[in-house]
Design an enzyme around this catalytic site. Sequence first.
Site, PDB file in Angstrom:
ATOM      1  N   HIS A  34      37.828  35.100  45.489  1.00  0.00           N
ATOM      2  CA  HIS A  34      37.313  36.986  45.014  1.00  0.00           C
ATOM      3  C   HIS A  34      37.135  37.035  46.073  1.00  0.00           C
ATOM      4  O   HIS A  34      35.970  37.068  46.588  1.00  0.00           O
ATOM      5  CB  HIS A  34      37.472  36.845  44.123  1.00  0.00           C
ATOM      6  CG  HIS A  34      36.173  38.574  42.994  1.00  0.00           C
ATOM      7  ND1 HIS A  34      37.592  39.383  43.144  1.00  0.00           N
ATOM      8  CD2 HIS A  34      34.817  38.219  43.200  1.00  0.00           C
ATOM      9  CE1 HIS A  34      36.208  40.436  42.485  1.00  0.00           C
ATOM     10  NE2 HIS A  34      35.121  40.122  42.219  1.00  0.00           N
ATOM     11  N   CYS A 108      42.165  41.591  43.068  1.00  0.00           N
ATOM     12  CA  CYS A 108      41.470  41.950  44.118  1.00  0.00           C
ATOM     13  C   CYS A 108      41.011  42.000  45.427  1.00  0.00           C
ATOM     14  O   CYS A 108      40.611  42.875  45.487  1.00  0.00           O
ATOM     15  CB  CYS A 108      39.785  40.998  43.734  1.00  0.00           C
ATOM     16  SG  CYS A 108      39.975  38.665  43.709  1.00  0.00           S
TER      17      CYS A 108
END
Length: 645
Positions: A34, A108
């Site tokens: 992420h 993301c």
Amino acid sequence: MTTPVKLYVYDLTRGMARQMSMQLTGRQIDGIWHTSVVVFGKEIFYGRGISMTAPGKSHHGTPLETLDMGETAIDEETFNDYLREMRTFYTAEKYHLLGWCTTSHFNCNNFTADCVGFLTGGSIPDHIKDLPRDFLSTPFGQALRPTIDGMFQGPTPSPAVPPSVPPPAAASLLNSVASHAQRPSEAYNPQGPSRSHVYHIMNPTVFNSLLKNHQAVVAFFTSSTCPPCRMIEPHFERLAEQKGAAVGETNKAGTAAFAKINLDSGAAGSVAREYSVRVTPTFIFFLNGSKNGEMKGASVAGLESEVNFLLYQAHPPHPHQKLNVPEVRSISLDPILFTQNPPLDTINTKLASFIDASTPPAGRALTNDQLKQTISKEVLPYLKSRNTAPGAPSLPAIAATPAMLEKWTLASELLVSSLPLDSVFPLIDMWRIAMLDVAVGTWVSTSSESPLKVFLKKAKEAQDEGVDIPRNYTLVLLRTLLNSFKTPVLAAQIIKEEEEEGVRSWMTGLLVNSLLHQDANVRSAAAGLAFNVAAAIHKQRNVDGGGGGESSEDEGWQVELVSAIIEALDREKTSEDVVHRMVASLALLVFLSPSHETLSQLLEALQAKTILKEKLAKGGCGPNGVTKKDVRKLIEVTAAQFCPV
């Protein structure tokens, strides 16, 4: 004014993928990544919509890795406007872990890549954005997906295993102590050889930013169901490698930005609709932000022709490219170096005697004995290991460590402040030898207080006070500067420096005065330094494409250099070697210069053609003028091609 842009990297498995991925999937996967972008004092990320928090304060905790993505010239208000537009694309319901691998979802890393592209024109690391699809498609990856989504969208970073994760392997993975999570993965180097040359456009905002920041843009509209697209795609990527700037390089001379827009991907279809693209493959060519041409179909020859024409329009060739000047084109651009090995013990003894004869100022950080110890016990062994005297046994090489170089620089600064100018030359000569070590040159390029600054600043202060700089100080410092051009990164830094008070400014003052020095050795070293400067500038022009467009070169600085060289040429009556170096410097400064018209007018005003021709006549340089045939030819060509009547 620019603002730094950072990338925060988190592993959603908290180090467990690194430990157990091999036994579960047969592949080593270091993490499920992420990312978030950090700029303007905020951390921005995408999960349940676009979120913003103070850096490091999100529910992901402390980042595993922080990467430098460069700097942005975009202001915060413009970036906030961009985020408001992005919210219409990056909504909570569109989030999906496999955003990179699907056409209707985002994750993301999609979001972070778009933000970094908008802010800097660069991209996030490949190992993050190209997370292997086959791994995430395994039963293990599918089992992890709800857990990872929960970890990403949940309010706390709790590692508790939800019931949906099948035991025992995945449960063991998720319950494993995250001892490896703080071990950084391989650092991302945005200047490395693996940089992409193709921008992957996800939405209109990023594409409009690309048009704004690049004079020439080649846009390839494609789709996943288009066989002709797959046929021409390798040729498009080949052209991007040959004629495109790497991702993140803005408006590099002689290049275009190459962009791929997949109509099946996210909001990229909006870009196609804006330009009425209905079939694939379609190529649209942009010049200065406006559509300049279009080509439909998979013609390789047609694509190459259109790209070449676009580049010709965007970057017209320099008028000097048409000149037949093999004498100039064949000048070796290798720097002139002064590599003579001095008797190190002798110069160390001489320096020590100068130190002993001096009185240290009150409150100085180090005593005379400590300064001598630094030189004799740390610097001298290093220099001896790299400069074995003829006939002497070789010594094991000693590396120049940052700690040693920092101590040596401090000692140099203290000695320069307390010793008379004519007693410093042994110390400078030691640095002259060290500058032949590229490791030292690289360290100097990154140091805020380098020895070059120390010695040049002292020379500048003496000039400002009307004090004559001793010949030995000037000569050894010039030779040290010569050797500094052995390190390409340091040479590039010196010629690009923009500080009013810095190495380039102080070096130029020393150089201009030394070209007219009464000592022949000083003039020779100064002429060599002028050549190294001119060669470094010329190398940079070759990197930039040698076009006739806009350039970041400092025209005023080059006018100063050319003026000094012409005056020195006019006065030089004895040394053919000095004349050769100065004429080569002059030719390289003028050839392919973006300021060639200004320099041409200057050469005319200074009567450069007449001065050059006089070097060929009797008494112009020695009794019979310049005698070497290659030097005579270079003078003739420079006078004829670059100097107006």
